[in-house]
Design an enzyme around this catalytic site. Structure first.
Site, short mmCIF file in Angstrom:
data_model
loop_
_atom_site.label_atom_id
_atom_site.label_comp_id
_atom_site.label_asym_id
_atom_site.label_seq_id
_atom_site.Cartn_x
_atom_site.Cartn_y
_atom_site.Cartn_z
N TYR A 21 -134.26 35.32 -28.72
CA TYR A 21 -134.96 35.04 -27.46
C TYR A 21 -134.58 36.02 -26.34
CZ TYR A 21 -138.28 31.27 -26.83
OH TYR A 21 -139.43 30.53 -26.79
N HIS A 39 -135.67 40.46 -22.65
CA HIS A 39 -135.66 41.04 -21.30
C HIS A 39 -136.67 42.16 -21.12
CE1 HIS A 39 -131.65 38.93 -21.13
NE2 HIS A 39 -132.29 38.49 -20.07
C1 HEM Z 1 -135.79 38.60 -13.80
C2 HEM Z 1 -135.67 37.96 -14.94
C3 HEM Z 1 -134.37 37.72 -15.68
C4 HEM Z 1 -133.08 37.83 -15.24
C5 HEM Z 1 -132.58 38.19 -13.84
C6 HEM Z 1 -132.22 37.49 -16.36
C7 HEM Z 1 -130.84 37.51 -16.32
C8 HEM Z 1 -130.02 37.11 -17.34
C9 HEM Z 1 -128.59 37.04 -17.27
C10 HEM Z 1 -127.74 37.44 -16.06
C11 HEM Z 1 -128.13 36.58 -18.46
C12 HEM Z 1 -126.68 36.32 -18.87
C13 HEM Z 1 -126.04 37.60 -19.30
C14 HEM Z 1 -124.65 37.42 -19.87
O1 HEM Z 1 -124.50 36.89 -20.96
O2 HEM Z 1 -123.71 37.88 -19.21
C15 HEM Z 1 -129.29 36.36 -19.29
C16 HEM Z 1 -129.23 35.87 -20.58
C17 HEM Z 1 -130.35 35.63 -21.35
N1 HEM Z 1 -131.67 35.82 -21.02
FE1 HEM Z 1 -132.34 36.54 -19.26
N2 HEM Z 1 -133.01 37.19 -17.44
C18 HEM Z 1 -134.31 37.32 -17.07
C19 HEM Z 1 -135.42 37.14 -17.87
C20 HEM Z 1 -135.40 36.70 -19.17
C21 HEM Z 1 -136.56 36.49 -20.01
C22 HEM Z 1 -138.01 36.76 -19.59
C23 HEM Z 1 -136.10 36.02 -21.20
C24 HEM Z 1 -136.86 35.61 -22.44
C25 HEM Z 1 -138.13 35.25 -22.47
C26 HEM Z 1 -134.65 35.93 -21.12
C27 HEM Z 1 -133.82 35.49 -22.14
C28 HEM Z 1 -132.45 35.44 -22.06
C29 HEM Z 1 -131.59 34.94 -23.14
C30 HEM Z 1 -132.04 34.39 -24.49
C31 HEM Z 1 -130.28 35.06 -22.69
C32 HEM Z 1 -129.01 34.67 -23.43
C33 HEM Z 1 -128.54 33.31 -22.99
C34 HEM Z 1 -127.18 32.92 -23.56
O3 HEM Z 1 -126.35 33.77 -23.79
O4 HEM Z 1 -126.95 31.73 -23.77
N3 HEM Z 1 -134.26 36.34 -19.88
N4 HEM Z 1 -130.42 36.68 -18.59
#
Ligand code: HEM
Length: 627
Positions: A383, A386
């Site tokens: 998933y 990004h």
């Molecule tokens: C502006 C939009 C977004 C921002 C600012 C953002 C930011 C982040 C951040 C800061 C993390 C945690 C990073 C870490 O492990 O240190 C993360 C994890 C994640 N993001 Fe995003 N994200 C965005 C959009 C998306 C989208 C569109 C998807 C999927 C459709 C997505 C899927 C995920 C997934 C699967 C994780 C891992 C979660 C986990 O480790 O449990 N993100 N994101």
């Protein structure tokens, strides 16, 4: 009317082992044989859909593994229910969704695995990216999928990143232009060691619930849910009115008051507001039918209906839009309606009492396929989409279609999420905008600049392209070749095999980055590099995990696979779920979208553009020229 709860005395012990029937086993073998010559996606639609159904059986057999060695960690069969209310209502922390194992899928429980723990690589808690993966430069802007995932923040993010824990210190390569000196990142906090095997591959807790229960809107504890509701006995969620519309309220620091807001941006602002409005519309409808109900009774039913509607929209609308293939369209519709189809099911209800193939998963009976339900580390990994986030969004008005402004995505995140609304646009304008903007393609060399040099409100500075890979390694998600082997997919032995013949440059780049060792390619990088099935928005490798987990989320849920009846949902609520589409939801709250949506097939596919919008020549709304 109060529904009659399923009596606990009728409960049977949970099935401990996955036991495919004789017919299922024969089907699996037949299609395994056929697939040696023809892959499922080259078969005619209906046969392809059957192929997928049998593929899923084999995935259920091999690819479900509990995050706990001892299943009693999930609670015990027959543990007393703390509050009878939750026999017929969702509990915010997910407890007692399973009456058999009450802690299953509940907030604070571990993620499971799709691969047997004994086959997993040792979790890399060292954090050095060795070999260093290729940078995610943004060169290509293309799009297959339209629009973003409605439940993005249902993703299990935000798990126990503890600032007191050790940090990763990621050295930057010579000449790197990143704006920091080294990248420091808090390690994910592992759960306590409950079994010696946890040392090699620790378990990680999910602070949110694993159920499809709208916790992004309602929160993952009853306390948070209560704080998000109005003080009136109307069952509603609090929304602020400012004369032009309803808005998610903010706390004193400007954070949205909603269930989950860690990765907040304008897309989240839109979808959270939309489904909070839907919840409140359901409350109005229920109040009319049940004038004497308490606020809790109204709230509980509205939440049940809203969650089921989100699950249905995701199943029959979003998924076939991002995976546009006839077999998938048939398969996902069958997941909900069965092969007898939508019309007949709406007319007479389920024809088969228990067959998910004939009459769909809802109401077919709960089955965990022998493994307690949870989301999995691999599901989180696939998933990581990004690349869907574009660099800029071009805003249009929903009535005339005129271009208003184009804004970098970085200005639309966190505190900036309401900026377009503050600047005079309406939610209707934002939805039309998202309907006609292209998202980024989920492929290599397409990572948004904004996320490659990104500081969150807590001041953690990340290159998310690096973080995505590092987290997988840290949590013991296998590399690409191993990932495929464990899904029983063909395993590339060379970089050219991985990328396909048409992409020799990418093969060379990957080979250079991974020291010529194809087995070292990260799961995400490999997934982004393999040739994509026509119509698909992401790789087949990721898809295998999806097809397993998407149906499991329905099949394990007591309120979907189990108590799928008018008694639990109310006749009005049940009709609401079965008869509403994403288009209906949008038009219910933003009627100005009716003319455009009337000309668009699926709310998640590109919307029909108005004449005025077509005058805009930017890449945001115009597909890149074919190469
Ligand atoms: C502006 C939009 C977004 C921002 C600012 C953002 C930011 C982040 C951040 C800061 C993390 C945690 C990073 C870490 O492990 O240190 C993360 C994890 C994640 N993001 Fe995003 N994200 C965005 C959009 C998306 C989208 C569109 C998807 C999927 C459709 C997505 C899927 C995920 C997934 C699967 C994780 C891992 C979660 C986990 O480790 O449990 N993100 N994101």
């Amino acid at each position: 009317m109060e529904p009659s709860p399923k009596s606990k005395s009728n409960m049977s012990e949970p099935k401990r082992k996955f036991q495919p029937s004789l017919v299922e086993r024969a089907g699996v073998r037949t299609f395994e044989f056929i697939n040696r010559f023809v892959p499922w996606f080259k078969l005619p639609g209906l046969i392809g859909a059957f192929n997928l159904a049998f593929l899923r059986i084999s995935l259920r057999n091999y690819n479900l593994h509990d995050g706990y060695v001892d299943p009693s960690a999930q609670g015990r069969y027959g543990d007393a229910l703390e509050d009878e209310r939750f026999l017929n209502a969702r509990n915010s922390d997910g407890k007692y969704n399973s009456l058999e194992l009450p802690l299953m899928g509940c907030a604070g429980m571990r993620f499971g695995r799709n691969f047997p723990p004994r086959e997993l690589p040792e979790a890399d808690r060292g954090g050095a990216l060795d070999p260093e993966p290729p940078g995610h430069q943004r060169e290509v802007h293309g799009a297959k999928a339209q629009w973003l995932h409605p439940g993005h923040d249902a993703q299990p993010a935000g798990r126990g990143l503890d600032s007191d824990e050790e940090n990763f210190h990621i050295p930057l390569p010579e000449g790197d232009k990143w704006s920091g000196k080294t990248m420091q990142l808090p390690k994910t906090k592992p759960d306590a060691t409950l079994d010696p095997s946890d040392k090699k591959c620790p378990g990680y807790k999910n602070p949110n619930t694993s159920w499809w229960d709208g916790s992004q809107i309602y929160g993952s504890t009853e306390e948070i849910t209560k704080s998000l509701r109005t003080k009136l006995p109307d069952g509603k969620l609090t929304l602020n009115q400012n004369g032009t519309g309803a808005f998610i309220p903010r706390d004193q620091d400007g954070n949205p008051l909603t269930g989950f807001h860690n990765n907040w941006w304008v897309g989240m602002e839109m979808l959270h507001t939309l489904f909070a409005l839907e919840h409140n519309a359901l409350c109005d409808m229920l109040r009319q039918s049940y004038p004497n109900w308490t606020g809790d009774q109204i709230f509980d039913k509205a939440r049940l209906v809203n969650c089921a509607l989100m699950a249905k929209i995701h199943t029959v609308e979003w998924t076939p839009a991002i995976l546009a293939h006839p077999a998938l369209e048939i398969g996902m519709n069958a997941n909900w309606w069965g092969i007898v189809g939508e019309n007949l099911t709406k007319l007479v209800g389920r024809i088969s009492k228990t067959s998910e193939i004939i009459s769909g998963i809802p109401g077919s009976g709960v089955d965990h396929d022998g493994v307690p339900y949870s989301l999995t580390e691999e599901f989180v990994s696939v998933y990581r989409m990004h690349s869907l986030i574009p660099d800029d969004i071009a805003f249009f008005d929903a009535k005339q279609g005129k271009h208003q402004t184009t804004t970098p995505i970085g200005d639309l995140a966190f505190q900036g999420a309401q900026k377009p609304l503050d600047d005079g646009l309406s939610f209707g304008d934002l939805f039309y905008t998202f309907g006609i903007n292209y998202p980024g393609a989920i492929t290599n060399n397409n990572y948004p600049d904004f996320l490659r040099d990104f500081t969150d409100p807590d001041g953690i500075h990340r290159d998310m392209g690096t973080v995505d890979l590092l987290r997988d390694r840290e949590r013991g998600v296998p590399r690409y070749c191993e990932f495929r082997r464990l899904l029983r997919l063909s395993v590339p032995t060379t970089f050219e095999e991985l990328t396909g013949k048409q992409n020799p440059t990418l093969a060379q780049e990957l080979s250079a980055a991974y020291g010529g060792d194809v087995t070292q390619v990260d799961a995400l990088v490999g997934s982004h590099s393999e040739p994509v099935i026509p119509g698909f928005g992401f790789s087949e490798t990721a898809f295998r995990v999806f097809i397993l987990m998407a149906s499991r989320r329905l099949k394990s849920d007591r309120f979907i696979a189990g108590q799928w009846d008018a008694a639990t949902y109310t006749p009005e609520g049940f009709r609401w779920v079965q008869h509403s589409t994403m288009k209906d939801v949008l038009v219910r709250h933003f009627p100005e979208l009716a003319p455009t949506l009337g000309r668009s097939k699926n709310a998640f596919a590109p919307w029909a553009q108005m004449e005025e919008s077509r005058k805009y020549k930017g890449k945001e709304t115009n597909a890149p020229p074919a190469k």
